[in-house]
Each structure stands twice: as structure tokens, then as C-alpha cells.
Design a protein around this motif. Structure first.
Motif, mmCIF file in Angstrom:
data_model
loop_
_atom_site.group_PDB
_atom_site.id
_atom_site.type_symbol
_atom_site.label_atom_id
_atom_site.label_comp_id
_atom_site.label_asym_id
_atom_site.label_seq_id
_atom_site.Cartn_x
_atom_site.Cartn_y
_atom_site.Cartn_z
ATOM 1 N N ALA A 1 66.328 15.076 25.313
ATOM 2 C CA ALA A 1 65.058 14.538 24.833
ATOM 3 C C ALA A 1 65.075 13.013 24.759
ATOM 4 C CB ALA A 1 64.732 15.113 23.467
ATOM 5 N N GLY B 1 55.942 15.407 21.817
ATOM 6 C CA GLY B 1 56.984 16.399 22.072
ATOM 7 C C GLY B 1 56.303 17.691 22.453
ATOM 8 N N THR C 1 62.940 13.850 20.368
ATOM 9 C CA THR C 1 62.346 12.739 21.111
ATOM 10 C C THR C 1 61.869 11.659 20.153
ATOM 11 O OG1 THR C 1 60.214 13.853 21.038
ATOM 12 C CG2 THR C 1 61.408 13.998 23.115
ATOM 13 N N ARG D 1 64.249 20.035 20.316
ATOM 14 C CA ARG D 1 64.213 19.046 21.389
ATOM 15 C C ARG D 1 62.977 18.149 21.245
ATOM 16 N NH1 ARG D 1 63.475 20.622 27.701
ATOM 17 N NH2 ARG D 1 61.379 21.029 26.940
ATOM 18 N N SER E 1 57.364 13.394 27.956
ATOM 19 C CA SER E 1 58.208 12.685 26.988
ATOM 20 C C SER E 1 58.516 11.268 27.448
ATOM 21 C CB SER E 1 59.510 13.449 26.763
ATOM 22 O OG SER E 1 59.252 14.806 26.575
#
Ligand SMILES: Nc1ncnc2c1ncn2[C@@H]1O[C@H](COP(=O)(O)OP(=O)(O)OP(=O)(O)O)[C@@H](O)[C@H]1O
Ligand SMILES: [Mg+2]
Lengths: 283, 284
Positions: B110, B87, B164, B160, A175
Motif C-alpha cells: 500500500a 483506499g 495507505t 491495506r 492509491s
């Protein structure tokens, strides 16, 4: 009970500068270890904290022998060891536990040898090993305050990347979190924490002050942010109470601090089970 | 609401997408072991909804990890479109369920890039509650992640991934351990997200419940043995190569059902009610 309090002048020792310094350092050291310990425990690095503190003792003794600035010498050695350990663990080859054990124990053995032969630099050896209020000087107050401030800043500014990396490193990296940077910073703060708290807690007992408050906090909450707060508070309280007890009972400060933390662990265990039970009965 | 069969047409509705991830002659081996992935060529285009199937140990998770970038290939290349974030919803077995995070803390982490306040801001809280609501997790924001049902847990990690802000989402076995109805809900959720433009790549063990309803299926067993629409890919010969045991395809009410040929001797006479795996699917 009242007789005990009458016999013991609780505020008496505060007349002395060294005692005030000792209490400040112990309280801050406890809080610092509590905070940093949450990450240590949740990343399953308890063993690393233990090894690192032993390694730093060796670095400290050798730095004294060679005549290098103690904190720079021991600090550098600590950070290098921490990163090496971090690297070993990251790559997880077979026997990484053994590698950590060898490096840190050898370093500790070297430290003991140097201290026995040439005396301990700066402080007495007992203070470094088990913690002693007499090991605390004014410089330690600034050192532990500086490291605490740095740790709080790291946790505040890096809260989310730290949490993400601690919980789920691979996904954090995917991420866009720089997990290597997070890890390096964490190791540096851990090494600095050991170095700053070693005179009051003692290298042999630091691992316990890292682990116990975090475990107590974990038992009392399911929320990460609450866990950080509780662990810091538990650490501070055990540092403060432990240091006072250490003076009155004439025991090494490290052991009284750890014993107070352990008492809190037992209390949390009983309380935790009660709450658990109450929750179950309520349903 | 999307029906599974309408999903199949999605690919023709979206214009030929730009390539987001391109894997070329990819292979992966751990230490000195054999190749776990071998000569993989795969392109993920914007708007795709791809399912990777294959037996346990066939390299599904490993493929997702190389495409994601968290694992370096031993040979070959993976090119990702610049600045993209993905993600990732990990396989549930990989999650530390004892870690102290509440649902909102889990989703909130996130947003970790750049300077962020340690606490979840008011605006973020609103956004998080929106995502949770949307995924059917209303009222669960302050629960610990362990204290949820399997389907809810899956959706927390999907939340989550969505939080992001990623336009591409990878899910490693998002429906393992879920009952038929919940599995179905997750599938629809993903289809809805995909319809909104989110690119989705998932791995699954569920050929009939999930893979057969996706526009693109990739059959994997170290190598890619087939990739394309389920009609083209879920054939007895490709499935046998993939799973190493003979499979049969039954047609039932316009639906294709994969059954293990050795499973029930009565498959030659497709009285579907006697085939347990087929019965589950007819519940769709
Ligand atoms: N870190 C690792 N080190 C060594 N071997 C590994 C590692 N990760 C995976 N493997 C091996 O790679 C192969 C593929 O594993 P992978 O997890 O990708 O399979 P999978 O298709 O996701 O299986 P499942 O359906 O059971 O999740 C397996 O043989 C596994 O043992
Ligand atoms: Mg897998």
C-alpha cells in the motif's frame, strides 16, 4: 558415472575465452529471465513474452538488412511492439490475442525470409533461433550485464509499485501509483531482456526461460519476495548448467538451458507435492 | 463498543463536513451499450458513512470505480478534493487469490508512492502489526492470503487500505459471504474507524444487516432512486423501484426489517419468528 566424469573434462573448456563468455552470458541471461519472468507470469503475459521474442527477431533481421545498428533497430522495434501489445491488452478489445498473434508472427516470418535470403546479420541464424555458444561474443557479455543491472535497479527501486500494479492494477492506480509508467518500464525491460539473451537462448525458446523458473519458484513459495529470489536462482543455475551441458553434448545452448529448467520444474513438482502431503499428514 | 443504533446518530455528531467527492450529472456506458449509470448526483462529505444498495448489476461497483477515478464517466463530472487518496477494498471475487503474497506483503504494498525500500522497514513492520492487531489479524502476518477465512481476507484488504494512510475508504461488498457474526464485526470496525474520522463508502446487498444501520443509504439501480437516512430511504416504494419487486417493511422491537413481500405469505401477520430474513436480523 565416474567413467563419464573421467571421460568428460569438466573444466577443460574453461581454457577458452569464448566458453567463459558463453557461461557468463548464459548464467546472467538465465537469472535475468528468471527475475523478469516473475512479472511476466504473474501478469498473465506469458503469451506476450513469446510473441515479443518472435517480433524482435524480425526487427533484428530487418535492421541488419537496412544497415541500422542491430541493437538500436531491433530494440526500438521490440519496444514499439511491446508497447503496442501492452496497449492492446490494456484496452482488451475482442480478439486482442489474435492481433498479437498476427503482428508478432508476421514479424517473425519477415525475419526468417530476410535471414534465408540475405543471411543473418552479426550471428548465424541457428544461434538466433535456438541459442548457440558460438553466437556469444564479448559485446554480449556487456549487453547482458547492462540489462541485468537495469532490471535489478528497476525491481529494487520500483519494488512496491511493481508489486502493487502486478497484483491489483486498479487499486494501485487509485492509491496513487503511476501504473502506466510501471507498465511501460516493464515492457521496455522485457524487450531489452529478449534482445540481450537471444543469442544464447534463441528467440524460439526465450518464452520458456521466462516462464519456467517463475513457475518453479511459485510452486515452492507463497511469498512474492521469495519467489523473485528463487526464480532468479533457478534461472541462473539452469543457464550455467545448461551452457556446460550444451558444450559437452554438442547441443544448442537454448534447448539444454530450457531442458535443465524443465528438470528443475519436475523436481519442484515432486518436492512440492511431498511438502504438501507432509503438511496434510502432519495435521 | 458501538451499537448499531448509535451509528445512526453519528451524522448529527460530526459537523457539516466539507465535500470530498462531488459527482454531477454522471453517466457511464460501456462501449455502445446502454447507460449503466445515469444522471448520478452524489456528494461524499468528510466523515460520511455511506452505504450503496441495489440489485446485482445495478451499477454499485461501477459507481465506486468512477468515484474512485479508475473509470472515466461518459458524461458529467467527478470532482475530488485535491491530493486525496482513497483506499479501496475490492469485491473479493476480483482478487487473485493465487497471487503469491503474504498478509504483510499485501498490506506493505500500500505504501507505494515516492521512494520506498523494497523491503518492509522495521518501523513499517511495527505499524503493520499494529493495524493487523487492531483488525483482529494478530499472528497472521506471514500467512498466504488464501489461507485465511473469508472475514480475515476482507480485513486484510481493509488493513491495506488503511495502511495507505487514506482518510477515505471505499469497500465493495465488504460483507459478502460472511456469517452474521463476522458481518457484524466488520460493520462495527467500520463504524469505529468512521468515528475516528475516516470517511467510508461501501456497497452492500445486505439491507437489514448493514444498510439499515448506516447513517446514509443510497438506493441505486442505474439511477439514484433515494438517498438519505434509512428511515427515509428504505421505504416500500423506493425499494420497489430499486429492486423491481414489492418489499415490505416490518417494525420489530424498534427496528425496521425489510422483507420481500412475495417471500412469505404470512408477512401480513408479522409473526417474525416465521420470517427467516427477519430472524437473522433480530440476532443483532
Ligand atoms: N467492463 C465492463 N464492460 C461492460 N459492461 C460492464 C463492465 N463492468 C460492468 N459492466 C456492466 O455494468 C452493469 C453494472 O455492473 P456492476 O458491476 O457495477 O454491478 P453491481 O451493482 O456491482 O453488481 P453486483 O452486486 O453483482 O456486484 C452490469 O450490467 C455489468 O454487466
Ligand atoms: Mg459489484
Amino acid at each position: 558415472m565416474t567413467q563419464f566424469f573421467a571421460a568428460v573434462d569438466l573444466f577443460g573448456p574453461y581454457e577458452f575465452q569464448f566458453f567463459r563468455n558463453g557461461v557468463i552470458v548464459a548464467t546472467l541471461a538465465g537469472a535475468l529471465c528468471g527475475l523478469v519472468g516473475c512479472y511476466v507470469v504473474l501478469r498473465n503475459m506469458s503469451y506476450i513474452g513469446h510473441g515479443l521474442s518472435h517480433a524482435i527477431f524480425g526487427g533484428y533481421a530487418v535492421a541488419g538488412l537496412v544497415g541500422v545498428n542491430l541493437f538500436l533497430g531491433a530494440g526500438t522495434w521490440g519496444v514499439v511492439t511491446a508497447l503496442a501489445i501492452g496497449g492492446i491488452v490494456r484496452r482488451r478489445p475482442i480478439g486482442s490475442d489474435a492481433a498479437i498473434g498476427v503482428v508478432t508472427t508476421a514479424s517473425f516470418a519477415l525475419g526468417i525470409a530476410v535471414v534465408q535470403k540475405y543471411g543473418s546479420p552479426g550471428k548465424n541464424a541457428d544461434a538466433l533461433l535456438f541459442g548457440n555458444i558460438l553466437g556469444v561474443n564479448a559485446g554480449d557479455v556487456w549487453l547482458v550485464a547492462g540489462v541485468s543491472l537495469t532490471a535489478v535497479a528497476l525491481v529494487a527501486f520500483g519494488y512496491r509499485p511493481l508489486l502493487f500494479t502486478t497484483f491489483d492494477e486498479e487499486v494501485a492506480e487509485a492509491s496513487g501509483v503511476n501504473t502506466t509508467l510501471v507498465e511501460v518500464l516493464l515492457m521496455i525491460v522485457l524487450a531489452a531482456t529478449v534482445l540481450a539473451t537471444m543469442s544464447v537462448i534463441g528467440v524460439t525458446l526465450i518464452a520458456a526461460t521466462l516462464v519456467v523458473p517463475a513457475v518453479v519458484a511459485r510452486m515452492l513459495t507463497d511469498s512474492f519476495s521469495t519467489m523473485l529470489l528463487i526464480a532468479t536462482a533457478v534461472g541462473a543455475v539452469s543457464g550455467f548448467v545448461g551452457m556446460n551441458l550444451s558444450f559437452h553434448l554438442d547441443l544448442p545452448s537454448g534447448s539444454t538451458i530450457v531442458l535443465v529448467a524443465t528438470a528443475m520444474f519436475l523436481a519442484a513438482f515432486v518436492l512440492g507435492n511431498r511438502v504438501h502431503l507432509a503438511g496434510k499428514l502432519g495435521k | 463498543m458501538n451499537t448499531p443504533s448509535s451509528l445512526m446518530n453519528r451524522r448529527t455528531l460530526t459537523p457539516a463536513g466539507e465535500a470530498l467527492i462531488e459527482a454531477r450529472s454522471l453517466s457511464v456506458a460501456f462501449a455502445t451499450g446502454p447507460n449503466v449509470l445515469d444522471d448520478i448526483n452524489l456528494t461524499v462529505e468528510r466523515g460520511d458513512l455511506i452505504g450503496i444498495v441495489g440489485p446485482s448489476g445495478s451499477g454499485k461497483s461501477t459507481l465506486l470505480r468512477v468515484l474512485l477515478g479508475s473509470l472515466k464517466p461518459s458524461h458529467g463530472t467527478v470532482a475530488r478534493s485535491r491530493g486525496m487518496t482513497i483506499g479501496f477494498v475490492p469485491q473479493v471475487e476480483r482478487i487473485d487469490w493465487n497471487f503469491p503474497v503474504t498478509v504483510s506483503e499485501c498490506v506493505g504494498m500500500a505504501r507505494s508512492r515516492g521512494w520506498k525500500t523494497p523491503w518492509i522497514t522495521k518501523n513499517e513492520r511495527v505499524e503493520i502489526l499494529d493495524v493487523l492487531e487492531r483488525l483482529g489479524l494478530h499472528g497472521l502476518a506471514d500467512r498466504h492470503i488464501r489461507d485465511l477465512s473469508g472475514g480475515q481476507q476482507q480485513r486484510v484488504f481493509l488493513a491495506r487500505a488503511l495502511f495507505t494512510g487514506a482518510e477515505t475508504i471505499f469497500l465493495d461488498e465488504p460483507t459478502s459471504g460472511l456469517d452474521v457474526k463476522t458481518r457484524h464485526e466488520v460493520l462495527h470496525l467500520l463504524a469505529d474507524l468512521n468515528a475516528e474520522g475516516v470517511t467510508v463508502v461501501l456497497s452492500t446487498h445486505d439491507l437489514n444487516g448493514i444498510a439499515a444501520h448506516l447513517p446514509i443509504v443510497v438506493c441505486l439501480n442505474t439511477r439514484i432512486l433515494g438517498a438519505g437516512s434509512p428511515e427515509r430511504v428504505l421505504t416500500p416504494s423506493i425499494l420497489e423501484q430499486t429492486y423491481g419487486s414489492p418489499m415490505k417493511i416490518l417494525e420489530h422491537a424498534g427496528m425496521r426489517v425489510v422483507v420481500d413481500a412475495g417471500y412469505n405469505s404470512s408477512v401480513d401477520n408479522p409473526a417474525l419468528t416465521t420470517v427467516p430474513s427477519a430472524k437473522r436480523v433480530s440476532g443483532l
